[in-house]
Design an enzyme around this catalytic site. Structure first.
Site, PDB file in Angstrom:
ATOM      1  N   LYS A   1       0.842  -1.201   0.000  1.00  0.00           N
ATOM      2  CA  LYS A   1       0.000   0.000   0.000  1.00  0.00           C
ATOM      3  C   LYS A   1       0.878   1.253   0.000  1.00  0.00           C
ATOM      4  CE  LYS A   1      -3.504   2.344   2.707  1.00  0.00           C
ATOM      5  NZ  LYS A   1      -4.478   2.301   3.792  1.00  0.00           N
TER       6      LYS A   1
ATOM      7  N   GLU B   1      10.380  -4.734   4.607  1.00  0.00           N
ATOM      8  CA  GLU B   1      10.421  -6.141   4.196  1.00  0.00           C
ATOM      9  C   GLU B   1      10.161  -6.270   2.702  1.00  0.00           C
ATOM     10  OE1 GLU B   1       8.804  -4.895   6.735  1.00  0.00           O
ATOM     11  OE2 GLU B   1       8.938  -6.185   8.504  1.00  0.00           O
TER      12      GLU B   1
ATOM     13  N   GLY C   1      -4.881  -1.912   4.848  1.00  0.00           N
ATOM     14  CA  GLY C   1      -4.108  -3.064   4.371  1.00  0.00           C
ATOM     15  C   GLY C   1      -4.798  -4.388   4.642  1.00  0.00           C
ATOM     16  N   ARG C   2      -5.287  -4.568   5.863  1.00  0.00           N
ATOM     17  CA  ARG C   2      -5.894  -5.861   6.229  1.00  0.00           C
ATOM     18  C   ARG C   2      -7.294  -6.036   5.661  1.00  0.00           C
ATOM     19  NH1 ARG C   2      -4.800  -2.418  10.229  1.00  0.00           N
ATOM     20  NH2 ARG C   2      -6.423  -1.621  11.603  1.00  0.00           N
TER      21      ARG C   2
ATOM     22  N   GLU D   1      -4.934  -6.507  14.730  1.00  0.00           N
ATOM     23  CA  GLU D   1      -4.410  -5.193  14.343  1.00  0.00           C
ATOM     24  C   GLU D   1      -5.560  -4.167  14.412  1.00  0.00           C
ATOM     25  OE1 GLU D   1      -2.564  -4.121  10.324  1.00  0.00           O
ATOM     26  OE2 GLU D   1      -0.781  -4.667  11.449  1.00  0.00           O
TER      27      GLU D   1
ATOM     28  N   HIS E   1      -5.904 -33.120  17.594  1.00  0.00           N
ATOM     29  CA  HIS E   1      -4.792 -33.925  18.115  1.00  0.00           C
ATOM     30  C   HIS E   1      -3.688 -33.055  18.699  1.00  0.00           C
ATOM     31  CE1 HIS E   1      -6.316 -37.769  16.629  1.00  0.00           C
ATOM     32  NE2 HIS E   1      -6.859 -37.024  15.676  1.00  0.00           N
TER      33      HIS E   1
ATOM     34  N   LYS F   1       9.247  -0.884  14.413  1.00  0.00           N
ATOM     35  CA  LYS F   1       9.842  -0.596  13.095  1.00  0.00           C
ATOM     36  C   LYS F   1      10.914   0.485  13.244  1.00  0.00           C
ATOM     37  CE  LYS F   1       5.666  -1.049  10.239  1.00  0.00           C
ATOM     38  NZ  LYS F   1       4.780  -0.300   9.363  1.00  0.00           N
TER      39      LYS F   1
END
Ligand code: F6P
Length: 558
Positions: A208, A214, A280-281, A366, A397, A521
């Protein structure tokens, strides 16, 4: 700016407190007393059949919860979101992911622009690009068609696309594969590209902001990988013109910052835009979903958007008493704020949804992991439970023990579809039926448990009886759909987006900012020189950080 309503000061909250004090969880009793309970507390939202009956509720509790929604003005907050008010106050932005899924021809003018028209303009570009890649018309620099699309992005620019891609694997075009690079750990990009042919690989850099450390680092690594692979194969020289031509054929971008895309070296012609009113999400329905669109094709992507839209309409139109995102969001409030639940499990009985919980973690945590309300005042009650989960039956399990017999209340959502993508048989046994029997059995076991008398009746030695008793009254919601189609995946996403919104409204949060990710960050950028050997910078760090960095520098050998 409006001020958030303090939910704890409402009459509904007081009523819920009274109901909670008087409530004695007894799902066995509740089902025995009311043969209509399942029917009464089951709802339809688009293609989703949602059974809330195994929750710790009765009609009075549900009525008080919906009253709470009224008293915190949920309807006006929702309408403000849908109409483009700047409800993301700390960033002064509209919140319009719902506009991404509105049909062509609709119109919504926000801040002087028809956002639906803009959405469809970009969608057409994405669809045209997707057609070209899928048909083989889009070729790499040596004229070969694309076999692998690698999406480079992180957070919302990764989790949505990868989850949907995995969920819709049966719809992916034969001979085409998507991979997703997100982590700045160089192992991620190294592993994901190791066996790829640069001549048939296309990178989509999704960010965005186009500033994310990253993503830009991985994009540069990928570009180097592309250039060196092509040069090694003799496909290009290391002349700038050749390298630029290679990037033009092997890199496209998705971003709101098209100027930064150009600065990276990607031709703006190969960039798909979106807008700062898409969080973003919440962005997988935007051009951020380009990798998915290439994989499944534009018709399926349009179905996915239609599914999102169908749930948006349900949330906008259904009365609160039948509105599934409203009811599920309110139930989460009931458990977090009255039962003190700290986490919420999401357990898909659908292997293709194996990244669903990871995706939901960003969406929910978030959005609602906050201690300050949208007007800057502190929250008035507990907020933001931990979402987690794994597909059934793997979870059975591993961690179901704690849900069944642990001391913490963990509400759980079970998700399944009637029709499997692979209707395999083990001899005469339909394996999907065996799978779903586990889904049904687990929700029944969690609700109804097993009494000491029942354990004894099986001849269990007295000393072991307590360990084999199941209290029951562990709340679950069951969500079923006919099949895991693109539309159903869209419906599930929008369902959880709106659940998250409902909780945020009750708590008075700005569910659309994420300031909590910034400090780490910033510190990473401050510490980076110390990690690279700058002793002056190292000296300014705290003792623990100095020791950790020193350990690293002493042990790094390659
Ligand atoms: O750091 C958190 C975050 O801002 C998320 O909200 C976002 O989805 C992610 O980083 C990636 O951001 P971008 O798409 O701008 O690269």
């Amino acid at each position: 700016m409006t001020t958030p309503v303090d939910p704890t000061g409402t009459a509904a909250w007081s009523q819920l407190s009274r109901l909670y004090e008087a409530y004695k969880p007894d799902l066995r009793g509740a089902f025995a007393a009311d043969p209509q309970r399942a029917e009464k507390f089951s709802f339809q939202a688009a293609d989703l059949y949602v059974d809330l009956s195994k929750n710790l509720i009765d009609a009075d509790i549900l009525a008080a919860l919906t009253e709470l929604a009224e008293q915190v003005d949920l309807a006006s907050r929702r309408d403000a979101m849908y109409s483009g008010d700047h409800i993301n106050v700390t960033e002064d932005r509209a919140v319009l992911h719902t506009a991404l899924r509105r049909p062509k021809g609709d119109s919504l003018v926000v801040d002087g622009e028809d956002v639906v028209a803009q959405v469809h303009e970009v969608l057409e570009q994405v669809y045209a690009f997707s057609d070209k890649v899928r048909s083989g018309e889009w070729v790499g620099v040596t004229g070969k068609p694309i076999a692998t699309v690698v999406n480079i992005g992180i957070g919302g620019s990764d989790l949505g696309p990868v989850m949907v891609y995995e969920a819709l694997k049966p719809y992916v075009k034969d001979g085409l594969e998507c991979r997703f690079v997100s982590n700045i750990d160089p192992s991620d990009v190294a592993e994901k590209t190791a066996d790829l042919d640069p001549e048939t690989t296309l990178f989509i850099v999704a960010s965005k902001t186009f500033t994310t450390l990253e993503t830009l680092t991985n994009a540069r690594l990928a570009r180097e990988w592309l250039w060196s692979g092509l040069i090694r194969a003799g496909a290009i020289t290391d002349a700038e013109a050749d390298k630029t031509a290679a990037v033009a054929k092997h890199f496209v971008a998705v971003s709101t910052a098209l100027d930064r895309v150009a600065a990276f070296g990607i031709d703006p012609v190969n960039a798909f835009g979106f807008w700062n009113w898409v969080g973003g999400r919440y962005s997988v329905g935007s051009a951020v979903g380009t990798s998915v669109c290439v994989a499944i094709g534009k018709e399926n992507f349009a179905d996915f958007l239609a599914g999102l839209h169908a749930m948006d309409r349900h949330f906008a139109e259904a009365p609160f008493a039948e509105n599934v995102p409203v009811l599920m969001g309110l139930l989460n409030i009931w458990y977090v704020n009255f039962f003190n639940a700290a986490s919420h499990a999401v357990l898909p009985y659908a292997q293709y949804l194996h990244r669903f919980a990871a995706y939901l973690q960003q969406l929910t945590m978030e959005s609602n992991g906050k201690g300050v309300r949208y007007d800057g005042t502190p929250v008035t009650t507990k907020t933001g439970e931990v979402f987690w989960g794994e597909p059934g039956t793997n979870g059975q399990h591993a961690f179901y023990q704690l849900i069944h017999q642990g001391t913490q209340l963990i509400p759980a959502d079970f998700v399944a579809v009637a029709n499997p993508a692979h209707p395999l048989k083990d001899g005469d046994v339909d394996v999907h039926e065996l799978f779903l029997a586990n889904f049904f059995a687990q929700t029944a076991a969690l609700a109804f448990g097993k009494t000491a008398a029942e354990v004894r009746a099986e001849g269990t030695a007295e000393a072991i009886v307590p360990a084999r008793v199941f209290e029951g009254n562990k709340p679950t919601t069951s969500i079923m759909a006919p099949e895991l189609t693109p539309s159903v995946v869209g419906q599930l996403i929008a369902l959880y987006e709106h659940i998250t919104f409902v909780q945020g409204v009750v708590w008075g949060l700005d569910s659309f900012d994420q300031w909590g990710v910034e400090l780490g960050k910033q510190l990473a950028m401050q510490i980076a020189p110390a990690v690279a050997g700058d002793t002056e910078v190292l000296k300014n760090q705290d003792a623990s950080t100095q020791a950790l960095v020193t350990y690293y520098r002493d042990h790094r050998s390659v």
